[in-house]
Design an enzyme around this catalytic site. Structure first.
Site, mmCIF file in Angstrom:
data_model
loop_
_atom_site.group_PDB
_atom_site.id
_atom_site.type_symbol
_atom_site.label_atom_id
_atom_site.label_comp_id
_atom_site.label_asym_id
_atom_site.label_seq_id
_atom_site.Cartn_x
_atom_site.Cartn_y
_atom_site.Cartn_z
ATOM 1 N N TYR A 240 4.404 7.348 -3.655
ATOM 2 C CA TYR A 240 3.174 8.075 -4.220
ATOM 3 C C TYR A 240 2.828 9.296 -3.600
ATOM 4 C CZ TYR A 240 1.126 5.658 -0.246
ATOM 5 O OH TYR A 240 0.583 5.127 1.122
ATOM 6 N N ARG B 153 -3.220 11.035 6.784
ATOM 7 C CA ARG B 153 -2.317 10.016 7.293
ATOM 8 C C ARG B 153 -0.828 10.401 7.075
ATOM 9 N NH1 ARG B 153 -0.219 6.186 3.838
ATOM 10 N NH2 ARG B 153 -2.169 6.182 2.578
ATOM 11 N N HIS C 78 0.376 3.573 4.816
ATOM 12 C CA HIS C 78 -0.959 2.857 5.179
ATOM 13 C C HIS C 78 -0.931 1.615 6.097
ATOM 14 C CE1 HIS C 78 -4.769 1.033 4.135
ATOM 15 N NE2 HIS C 78 -4.239 -0.074 3.792
#
Length: 373
Positions: free
Chosen positions: A278, A265, A269
């Protein structure tokens, strides 16, 4: 085959995964997979390339619409184009798709109207399209629930004696959900024609895949009695071949198959997420070098197929699709307040009618108050 070094698995031998196009655009032969790609000539390879470019443009345009306040939210698919196009283009029209919220590229291949693709994310409706018009269920927001739906549908296919199949898409994070594991149990028990297609994009929102799975995800399926395949999810040909193998097994009574497409990805998200909190920037850079579109461009260049004419045609198609989608989104009429009660159930019932009546009377009081002012 290539060694997968993407997920930390201390003390465990990483299995090889299938790769037919390397990141630098080299076509790698494979005796088993190549026989499932004999129809992929120059024209069809260019068509797969166009599909990937178009859905990346859809994704970019929708992200822009959200940033401009036209959509409430959008789940980007950036980086996962090969996984979605390769698998979707293997399907027949009578196969049924059960997806999560990120498979907008699959929806494009199934023929979803571009405006319908955005209705839910604009907040105009509770559901985007008629599932039976394109044999694709509307996106499932509850993580992993669609795997149960696909297994149940596949039971119906089996009962009818048809040779179609069901396919369900989910991410690496979903494999920790009870629904997915229950679906695997039922699918294996009854040997139904369903494909479990896991797009391992390495991040379940902010948790890395290595935290929840210390072995490759594909290795879980055999524990349920389901054969699995592990492919380079950024390789459109490897994904296409793997999906065709699984479909053939389903159509000929071989039961379910689990496919792990190892991809990444590249974006957040959803547009409400900030992956920089993160995720290491170096990781993103490493995966950018494995970009699914760039590797096909490199392959087409080596074969002398990436001509200015092809590039112009693909760009024009992407522009036209983006323009149509934007116009459709902005042109959506605002829903009436009472529309929220439509299509909740297939038939009316007193419980819902009572709520509608109460809400109507409440709205009337507001109208009266405005009139008084």
């Amino acid at each position: 085959m290539v060694k997968d070094e993407t997920a930390p698995t201390p003390g465990f031998q990483q299995p090889e995964m299938i790769q037919l196009i390397t990141p630098d655009g080299t076509r790698v032969g494979h005796p088993e997979f190549d026989r499932w790609l004999q129809d992929i000539d120059d024209e069809r390879l260019c068509a797969l390339y166009e599909d990937m470019v178009v859905i990346r443009r859809i994704d970019t345009e929708a992200t822009h619409l959200q940033r401009q306040g036209e959509l409430a939210l959008w789940p980007p698919l950036l980086g996962q184009e090969a996984s979605q196009i390769g698998s979707a283009r293997a399907l027949r029209t009578d196969d049924f798709v059960f997806s999560s919220y990120r498979e907008n590229g699959v929806a494009y291949c199934r023929g979803v109207d571009l405006t319908d693709l955005l209705r839910v994310w604009r907040g105009n409706v509770s559901s985007g399209w008629d599932p039976f018009s394109i044999n694709m269920a509307t996106p499932q927001i509850i993580i992993g629930a669609q795997t149960l739906h696909a297994t149940g549908y596949a039971l119906g296919i089996q009962n009818d004696g048809a040779d179609s199949a069901a396919i369900t898409y989910f991410g690496d994070g979903a494999v920790s959900q009870g629904d997915v594991n229950e679906a695997l149990v039922f699918a294996a028990s009854f040997q139904v024609p369903v494909i479990f297609f896991c797009q391992n994009n390495h991040w379940a929102i902010s948790e890395p895949v290595g935290l929840q799975s210390h072995i490759p995800i594909a290795d879980r399926a055999p524990g349920f009695g389901i054969p699995s395949l592990r492919v380079d999810g950024n390789d459109v040909l490897a994904v296409l071949a793997a999906t065709r193998i699984a479909l053939d097994r389903a159509r000929t009574g071989g039961g379910p198959t689990f496919i792990e497409a190892v991809t990444y990805r590249m974006g957040p998200h959803t547009t409400a997420d900030d992956p920089t909190r993160y995720r290491d920037a170096n990781e993103l850079e490493d995966w950018a070098a494995k970009d699914p579109i760039s590797r096909v461009e490199a392959l087409l260049t080596k074969d002398g197929l990436l001509t200015p004419k092809l590039q112009d045609a693909v760009a024009a198609k992407a522009d036209a699709v983006a323009k149509e989608m934007r116009a459709g989104c902005i042109g959506l009429p605002e829903p009436a307040p009472l529309d929220v009660f439509d299509n909740v159930y297939s038939t009316h019932n007193s419980w819902l009618d009572r709520q509608r009546d109460h809400y109507s009377r409440y709205l009337a009081t507001l109208a009266g108050a405005e009139g008084g002012n």
